[in-house]
Write an enzyme that holds these catalytic residues in place. Structure first.
Site, short mmCIF file in Angstrom:
data_model
loop_
_atom_site.label_atom_id
_atom_site.label_comp_id
_atom_site.label_asym_id
_atom_site.label_seq_id
_atom_site.Cartn_x
_atom_site.Cartn_y
_atom_site.Cartn_z
N GLU A 125 0.85 -1.19 0.00
CA GLU A 125 0.00 0.00 0.00
C GLU A 125 0.88 1.24 0.00
O GLU A 125 2.00 1.20 0.49
CB GLU A 125 -0.85 0.04 1.29
CG GLU A 125 -1.79 -1.13 1.41
CD GLU A 125 -2.27 -1.34 2.85
OE1 GLU A 125 -2.43 -0.35 3.57
OE2 GLU A 125 -2.46 -2.50 3.23
N LYS A 127 2.14 4.73 1.41
CA LYS A 127 2.20 5.31 2.76
C LYS A 127 1.88 6.79 2.64
O LYS A 127 2.65 7.54 2.04
CB LYS A 127 3.61 5.10 3.31
CG LYS A 127 3.75 5.41 4.77
CD LYS A 127 5.11 4.93 5.26
CE LYS A 127 5.27 5.19 6.74
NZ LYS A 127 5.04 6.56 7.12
N ASP A 129 1.36 10.62 3.69
CA ASP A 129 2.12 11.46 4.60
C ASP A 129 1.17 12.39 5.34
O ASP A 129 0.92 13.51 4.92
CB ASP A 129 3.15 12.26 3.79
CG ASP A 129 4.26 12.78 4.68
OD1 ASP A 129 4.29 12.41 5.88
OD2 ASP A 129 5.09 13.54 4.19
N TYR A 237 -6.56 -0.17 7.75
CA TYR A 237 -6.43 -1.38 8.57
C TYR A 237 -7.62 -1.57 9.49
O TYR A 237 -8.02 -0.65 10.17
CB TYR A 237 -5.13 -1.34 9.38
CG TYR A 237 -4.77 -2.68 9.96
CD1 TYR A 237 -4.49 -3.76 9.11
CD2 TYR A 237 -4.73 -2.90 11.33
CE1 TYR A 237 -4.18 -5.01 9.63
CE2 TYR A 237 -4.41 -4.14 11.86
CZ TYR A 237 -4.14 -5.19 11.00
OH TYR A 237 -3.83 -6.43 11.51
N LYS A 323 10.73 3.53 2.86
CA LYS A 323 10.66 4.97 2.65
C LYS A 323 11.31 5.32 1.31
O LYS A 323 12.41 4.86 1.01
CB LYS A 323 11.38 5.70 3.78
CG LYS A 323 10.70 5.53 5.13
CD LYS A 323 9.37 6.23 5.15
CE LYS A 323 9.05 6.92 6.39
NZ LYS A 323 9.43 8.07 6.92
N CYS A 417 35.45 12.70 27.63
CA CYS A 417 34.05 13.12 27.73
C CYS A 417 33.94 14.64 27.82
O CYS A 417 34.57 15.25 28.67
CB CYS A 417 33.39 12.47 28.95
SG CYS A 417 31.70 13.01 29.20
N CYS A 420 32.37 15.40 31.55
CA CYS A 420 33.03 15.12 32.83
C CYS A 420 34.52 14.88 32.69
O CYS A 420 35.21 14.69 33.68
CB CYS A 420 32.36 13.92 33.52
SG CYS A 420 32.70 12.35 32.71
N CYS A 435 31.25 7.18 27.51
CA CYS A 435 31.86 7.70 28.72
C CYS A 435 31.54 6.69 29.82
O CYS A 435 30.38 6.46 30.12
CB CYS A 435 31.28 9.07 29.07
SG CYS A 435 31.68 9.56 30.76
N CYS A 441 28.67 11.26 35.69
CA CYS A 441 28.71 12.16 34.54
C CYS A 441 27.33 12.81 34.41
O CYS A 441 26.32 12.11 34.32
CB CYS A 441 29.07 11.33 33.31
SG CYS A 441 29.08 12.21 31.76
ZN LIG Z 1 31.19 11.78 31.06
#
Ligand SMILES: [Zn+2]
Length: 679
Positions: A125, A127, A129, A237, A323, A417, A420, A435, A441
């Site tokens: 079918e 789709k 939008d 449906y 898509k 990171c 931290c 991290c 953190c």
């Molecule tokens: Zn971190």
């Protein structure tokens, strides 16, 4: 002319005449609606149609007791402000998994073939939008229209939906007493252009695309405004316990006969090649349609097989969306930010020179991970190709190297990171950096708590992201266990928290102690342990103690658990800080065992497995499944040689019965089942 004569006569019409005339008018108007909207073959002019509606309106004004909920006059909408009430969906409204490539489609095909033993059929079918909608009909009358919302609950938009002309308020023919039908509300190009022109003339902001315009319209507070916007709808449906056929395609054709707008472009396919042909044809042909489509939906036709394939927490396994290739744009990459997620995963995000893409202005795009940056050889100041797929954040898919100057440098990925400062880690099998400072953190601490209180986890209301940040800043919470030590007196001095909301927060935290164990397991936020995985684990291991003491081998025996998840679980519980948190949650009184163990009625079905199929007189299917578990039995979705019983009700699927016979699985009915648990 006859119509005009009637208009003139209304004043002198007595109640009985008015009743007969209004009933006739309703029937005639709905017939014209059908020939106009469903069959696309109008029998009268718009002018004549309007006269009929006006006449009916006049009668209903004169005799308000003659007005019915399904009267076509109700489509005009009213000026009452619609406050949207949240309605729980009877069946969750899942969204479809998305694919973008033929190889993804082939993977889907392989999975389906394995489970259905190569004996199945697809339905393709378009789709649309727009905005998904769920309509409920009782005794042939539209009762309720609810948006998808979060999939579990949506907004009751019935008053607005009634104004959409091709949605039948009343249906005709041999329909079930009660059923649900789902579809898509969308705005055709003609309505969209007219609306934006009106808005431009009035100096208002324009809608970016028909989908945004549809979403905005559906949520309008005034349904007489909705009526003017020219929305349209296709339904795709049918759901319910007593549907006419055991396959999707025939149900759709049946729904069309009852008066529902069903797309003409629904097609049955026997092979994935035919599916691909359908996709390729429509990828081009869709450009001529008077409304937007963004892909193709591929469903398994047989409803029994749909059941057998089942669902994940997010989407059905029996359907997939392909898509169409997304639109692209080229723009300059200005800089890269690094975001830290709740599990510590690092996501690089590109800041772009703003560019118009598929109707919206794009400023940020996802870069996924270091590997992808390296493969595409993306450098700061490059002209990059941005694409908008199904995701909200667009992604960078390539570099236009012809614009690159000689002094551009290779991109250097961060090693520590950004939040931290901890050195980042990356496991061999993983694309993303992490991290490891999970309890120290900032975004991980906050993210973990947000996840813990979220609706699908512990459902603690009254605590939004801002409040959590506030509590954290005031050193009141540092992890999820701290929530259960909170006192009302600690909350009151904080800005923005009034007495009433403090009480609500404390009460909601208290209430969460009743949340079932599988959700607690999901809530504590073990990497890779999502909703479905948590459920699968709890089916096998009934308590936190069993899970904590399980080794990798035991974990791997659980359905859908591979090495990656098993190792993540072991790693989580090996961490002493996590052990402490779990212990404190347990001390606080959270559910650390399955309810199943508590609610157990007997062991009469112990060691037996059941497939439940069809409809029953005394119970719903879900009730039966619950009873099976309460008596120690197990529910399985597909019949195999090791299944103990097929519990077959009325309209039980023929394929299931054949399979049970072939594998010598005993078939029992409702009475025989009752005997099993009552003996
Ligand atoms: Zn971190």
């Amino acid at each position: 002319m006859i119509i005009l004569v009637f208009l003139h006569k209304i004043k002198t019409m007595d109640f009985t005449d008015a009743k007969i005339r209004s009933e006739n008018l309703r029937k005639v108007i709905e017939q014209h609606n059908r020939s106009y909207y469903v069959d696309a073959n109008p029998a009268i002019s718009d002018f004549e149609y309007d006269l009929l509606v006006k006449e009916l309106e006049t009668i209903e004004k004169e005799y308000p007791e003659l007005q019915t909920a399904d009267s076509p006059t109700q489509r005009i909408g009213n000026d009452i402000n619609n406050a949207f009430v949240q309605i729980k969906h009877k069946y969750p409204m899942l969204s479809l998994g998305n694919t973008y490539t033929e190889s993804d489609l082939n993977d889907f095909d392989q999975r389906v073939r394995k489970i259905t033993e190569n004996n199945f059929e697809y339905v393709c079918e378009l789709k649309f939008d727009g905005i998904s909608i769920s309509l409920t009909y009782k005794n042939g009358i539209l009762q309720q229209a609810v948006t998808r919302g979060d999939g579990e609950k949506g907004d009751d938009v019935t008053a607005n939906i009634r104004t959409i002309r091709n949605i039948p308020l009343k249906i005709y023919g041999d329909y079930p007493d009660e059923f649900e039908i789902r579809g898509e509300i969308f705005m055709p190009h003609s309505s969209f252009e007219r609306l934006n022109k009106e808005r431009a003339d009035a100096g208002e902001t324009l809608f970016a695309n028909p989908r945004n315009a549809t979403a905005g319209t559906i949520k309008l507070q005034n349904s007489s405004q909705v009526a003017k916007r020219g929305l349209d709808c296709f339904l795709y449906y049918l759901l319910g316990e007593n549907l006419p056929h055991s396959n999707h395609y025939d149900n759709l054709q049946e729904a069309k006969k009852w008066g529902f707008p069903i797309s003409q472009n629904v097609q049955k396919c026997q092979t994935i090649q035919q599916v691909t042909d359908y996709i390729n044809y429509w990828d081009e042909a869709r450009k001529k349609l008077p409304y937007d489509t963004d892909g193709v939906v591929i469903k398994i036709n047989n409803t029994e097989q749909q059941e057998e394939l089942g669902v994940t927490a997010k989407s059905p396994r029996w359907a997939i969306a392909y898509k169409f290739k997304a639109e692209q744009a080229i723009t300059k990459l200005l800089s890269v930010d690094f975001q830290v997620g709740r599990t510590g995963a690092i996501t690089p995000v590109a800041n772009l020179q703003p560019v118009l893409l598929a109707g919206t202005t794009v400023k940020r795009a996802s870069l996924h991970n270091q590997e992808q940056i390296n493969i595409l050889d993306i450098r700061i100041s490059d002209m990059v190709i941005v694409e908008k797929g199904g995701e909200i954040i667009p992604k960078i898919v390539g570099v236009d190297k012809s614009h690159r100057t000689g002094d551009s440098k290779e991109f250097e990925y961060i090693t520590h990171c950004p939040e931290c400062g901890t050195k980042l880690e990356r496991e061999e099998s993983e694309a993303k950096h992490f991290c490891p400072n999970e309890n120290g953190c900032h975004p991980q601490i906050i993210g973990k708590i947000e996840h813990f209180i979220s609706r699908k986890a512990m459902a603690i209301d009254g605590l939004g992201a801002e409040t959590i940040e506030l509590l954290y800043k005031n050193s009141l919470i540092n992890n999820v266990a701290d929530l259960y030590d909170l006192k009302k007196e600690q909350l009151l001095p904080l800005e923005r928290i009034a007495e009433k909301s403090a009480e609500n927060i404390i009460k909601s935290i208290e209430d969460s102690k009743n949340i079932e164990f599988q959700r607690v397991l999901f809530a504590i936020g073990i990497r890779f342990v999502g909703e479905t995985t948590a459920k699968k684990i709890v089916e096998k291991l009934h308590s936190i103690d069993e899970i904590m003491s399980a080794n990798e081998e035991q974990l791997l025996q659980i359905d859908e658990i591979g090495e990656r998840i098993a190792q993540s679980i072991i790693k989580y519980f090996a961490n002493q800080k996590n052990q402490e948190i779990v212990q404190r949650l347990r001390d606080a009184g959270l559910q650390m065992k399955t309810k199943e163990v508590f609610n157990k009625i007997s062991d009469k079905l112990k060691g037996m497995s059941f497939v439940v199929s069809g409809t029953f007189t005394s119970y719903s299917r879900d009730e039966l499944k619950q009873i099976i578990e309460q008596h120690g039995g197990k529910n399985v979705s597909a019949i195999s040689a090791s299944t103990s019983y097929l519990l077959a009700g009325e309209k039980s699927g023929q394929m299931k019965i054949e399979k049970a016979n072939r594998l010598k699985v005993k078939i029992i009915d409702e009475n025989q089942f009752n005997e099993l648990i009552n003996k």
